[in-house]
Enzyme design. Structure first.
Site, PDB file in Angstrom:
ATOM      1  N   ASP A 145       0.849  -1.196   0.000  1.00 43.00           N
ATOM      2  CA  ASP A 145       0.000   0.000   0.000  1.00 43.00           C
ATOM      3  C   ASP A 145       0.883   1.244   0.000  1.00 43.00           C
ATOM      4  O   ASP A 145       2.031   1.178  -0.426  1.00 43.00           O
ATOM      5  CB  ASP A 145      -0.929  -0.036   1.219  1.00 43.00           C
ATOM      6  CG  ASP A 145      -2.298   0.551   0.926  1.00 43.00           C
ATOM      7  OD1 ASP A 145      -2.363   1.749   0.629  1.00 43.00           O
ATOM      8  OD2 ASP A 145      -3.288  -0.189   0.997  1.00 43.00           O
ATOM      9  N   HIS A 196      -4.004   5.412   3.942  1.00 41.43           N
ATOM     10  CA  HIS A 196      -4.691   4.206   3.491  1.00 41.43           C
ATOM     11  C   HIS A 196      -4.027   2.925   3.988  1.00 41.43           C
ATOM     12  O   HIS A 196      -4.684   2.037   4.535  1.00 41.43           O
ATOM     13  CB  HIS A 196      -4.770   4.206   1.962  1.00 41.43           C
ATOM     14  CG  HIS A 196      -5.664   3.158   1.392  1.00 41.43           C
ATOM     15  ND1 HIS A 196      -5.200   1.965   0.874  1.00 41.43           N
ATOM     16  CD2 HIS A 196      -7.010   3.123   1.265  1.00 41.43           C
ATOM     17  CE1 HIS A 196      -6.222   1.250   0.439  1.00 41.43           C
ATOM     18  NE2 HIS A 196      -7.333   1.922   0.666  1.00 41.43           N
ATOM     19  N   SER A 252     -11.661  -1.975   0.136  1.00 46.28           N
ATOM     20  CA  SER A 252     -10.354  -2.032   0.796  1.00 46.28           C
ATOM     21  C   SER A 252     -10.509  -2.560   2.213  1.00 46.28           C
ATOM     22  O   SER A 252      -9.767  -3.428   2.672  1.00 46.28           O
ATOM     23  CB  SER A 252      -9.723  -0.639   0.870  1.00 46.28           C
ATOM     24  OG  SER A 252      -9.032  -0.312  -0.289  1.00 46.28           O
TER      25      SER A 252
END
Length: 452
Positions: free
Chosen positions: A62, A96, A257
Site C-alpha cells: 500500500d 490508506h 479495501s
C-alpha cells in the site's frame, strides 16, 4: 506493460467521514472502539480466546504504514519502499495503508488495550511494502519480496490493469503457500468489472457488505464491484480505523479495501490456529462457514456479488471442517504460469544442460539383423490383413452394434454427448454453503443458509 495504477480504488478514496476523531480524552477513545461494529458482529472477544494471529506475518502492499501509531506500535516490521526508496512510513498525509494495517493487526492502547482501534488479528505482524504498482511489473516485485520475507498472507487493497510479471508473481506466492487477498473495487458494477490483481486466478477477490450483511451499493459508480472472481465478502461500510497523526489519528471510511483487510485478518487467525493447512484450505474454511443475508435466501453459490457469502471468523475457527483439497475453492493459474523462472520445463542437471546422465553410445546394426527385422515386419502385416478380413465378414452378418443414440458409446452416453467425450456426470458442489452460525454479524434478522 506500463500503466497508471489507481491507488485506493478499493478503499480510502470512498470516505464516509474523513476526520472521525482527533487526539482526544479517554471517552473519545472508548467511542472509537465502540464504533468498530465489525468486531462486535464478529464476536471478536470470543475469537481472541481461540486465536489472535500470533506468529503470522501479513504483508500490506500500500502507500506505507505508520509504525508509530499508538494502536500499531510494535506490530510493524521493517519492510521495503518500492516507490522512491524513502522508507515505508506514509508520505504527504497518506493514511490508506495504515488503515488497512490497523484493521488487520491493530492492538489498541491504554489500560488493557481498551482504547483506540483493534484489528481482527491483533497479535499478527505487519510487513509494510510501500508500492502503488506504477512500475512496468506492477506489484510483481512487491509480491515476491513479501513471500521471501516470510509473509503467509498478502493484502493488496488496490486495483489496476495487468502488468508484466504479475501472473508469475502470483504463481510464485502460491508455490510458497502464500495467500494473496485483493479488493474487487468500488464502482458498483459488474460482471466484468473486477480489476487486477483481484482478477488473477489464484488471488482471493473480496467484495464488501453493509452491517445487514447485504451487498454494499449506494448508487451507480459507488458500491462493491461484482463478477465471477468474487469468493468472499466482508464489512465495508463506515469502518473506523487508524489514521496518521495529530488531528487525523483516526478515520472512518467505506470501500472494499476495508473488506479486504478483514478477510486478510481472518486468514491470519486461521493460519495461526491451523498452521498445517494450505492457503487453499484456509479459504475453504472461510467459504464453508460464510453466511448470506435473509434477502439472499435461496441464492445459488458462488454468487457474483456475494461469492460464498460474508466471512464468519468464529465459525471458521471452531467448526469441524475437513481440510479438503490443497487448492480449496480457488481458481488456480494454468500449469505453465505456475512454473515461473524457478521451474523451467526441463529440469536442470548438475551440468546445467537439462540432465546429469551420460550420453548413450550408438551401436551399429549388421545387415543380417536388418533383414530379420524386415521379414518379421512382413509377417505381422500379413496377420493384421487376415484379421481385418474376418472382422468385416462378421460385421456384415451381425449388422450394427446395439445401443444407438443415448446408449453406452452413443450420443449422450458415458463416452460422449454434450460436454465432449470422456466427461463423467457432474459432481455436487464440494463447497456447498453450510448453515449460518449464530455469530454472524448482522444482528437481525437471523441469518439463514441459502436454499432454506
Amino acid at each position: 506493460m506500463s500503466f497508471t495504477r489507481t491507488l485506493r480504488a478499493v478503499g480510502g478514496a470512498v470516505v464516509a467521514g474523513a476526520l472521525l476523531f482527533g487526539t482526544a480524552p479517554v471517552a473519545a477513545a472508548d467511542q472509537i472502539r465502540d464504533a468498530q461494529w465489525p468486531l462486535q458482529g464478529f464476536k471478536a472477544e470470543e475469537i481472541w480466546q481461540i486465536s489472535t494471529g500470533k506468529g503470522v506475518t501479513v504483508a500490506v502492499i500500500d502507500d506505507g504504514v505508520n509504525s508509530q501509531h499508538p494502536d500499531l506500535k510494535g506490530n510493524v516490521l521493517e519492510g521495503k519502499d518500492f516507490i522512491d526508496g524513502g522508507g515505508t512510513e506514509p508520505k504527504n498525509g497518506d493514511t490508506h495503508g495504515t488503515q488497512m494495517a490497523a484493521n488487520i493487526a491493530g492492538h489498541g492502547h491504554g489500560p488493557g488495550e481498551s482504547e483506540g482501534v483493534k484489528g481482527l488479528a491483533p497479535d499478527a505482524k505487519i510487513l509494510p511494502v510501500r508500492d502503488l504498482g506504477a512500475r512496468a511489473d506492477g506489484f510483481a516485485s512487491s509480491i515476491r519480496y513479501a513471500v521471501d520475507k516470510g509473509a503467509s498472507v498478502i493484502n493488496i487493497s488496490q486495483t489496476g490493469t495487468p502488468s508484466d510479471g504479475e501472473t508469475e508473481a502470483v504463481a510464485y506466492a502460491l508455490k510458497h503457500d502464500v495467500l494473496i487477498v485483493a479488493g474487487a473495487g468500488n464502482k458498483g458494477s459488474g460482471p466484468d468489472s473486477i480489476q487486477y490483481p483481484a482478477r488473477y486466478p489464484g488471488v482471493l477477490a473480496v467484495g464488501g457488505v453493509r452491517k445487514s450483511g447485504e451487498i454494499w451499493f449506494d448508487s451507480p459508480g459507488h458500491g462493491s464491484n461484482y463478477g465471477p472472481q468474487v469468493l468472499l465478502t466482508a464489512p465495508a461500510v463506515d469502518i473506523v480505523s487508524a489514521g496518521s497523526s495529530g488531528k487525523s489519528l483516526y478515520r472512518k471510511s467505506t470501500g472494499t479495501s476495508e473488506a479486504t483487510a478483514y478477510v486478510s485478518g481472518a486468514a491470519a487467525l486461521l493460519r495461526a490456529k491451523f498452521p498445517d493447512l494450505s492457503a487453499g484450505q484456509i479459504v475453504n474454511r472461510l467459504t464453508k462457514t460464510a453466511g448470506l443475508p435473509q434477502s439472499a435466501k435461496g441464492t445459488s453459490i458462488p454468487d457474483q456479488k456475494y461469492g460464498y457469502g460474508f466471512i464468519q471468523p468464529l465459525a471458521a475457527l471452531t467448526r469441524d471442517i475437513p481440510a479438503g483439497s490443497k487448492d480449496g475453492p480457488m481458481r488456480m493459474p494454468k500449469a505453465d504460469s505456475s512454473q515461473g523462472a524457478e521451474n523451467p520445463a526441463v529440469s536442470q542437471g548438475s551440468d546445467g544442460k537439462g540432465s546429469d546422465s551420460q550420453p548413450v553410445k550408438e551401436v551399429p546394426m549388421s545387415p543380417l539383423f536388418i533383414a530379420l527385422i524386415a521379414v518379421a515386419g512382413l509377417v505381422v502385416v500379413g496377420i493384421i490383413v487376415a484379421i481385418v478380413l474376418v472382422v468385416r465378414r462378421k460385421g456384415r452378418r451381425n449388422g450394427p452394434p446395439p445401443g444407438g443414440p443415448g446408449g453406452p458409446g452413443g450420443y449422450g452416453g458415458y463416452g460422449g454427448g454434450p460436454g465432449g467425450p470422456g466427461f463423467a456426470p457432474q459432481q455436487p458442489n464440494p463447497y456447498q454453503q453450510q448453515p449460518s452460525a449464530p455469530n454472524a454479524y448482522p444482528p437481525a434478522p437471523p441469518m439463514q443458509p441459502p436454499g432454506q
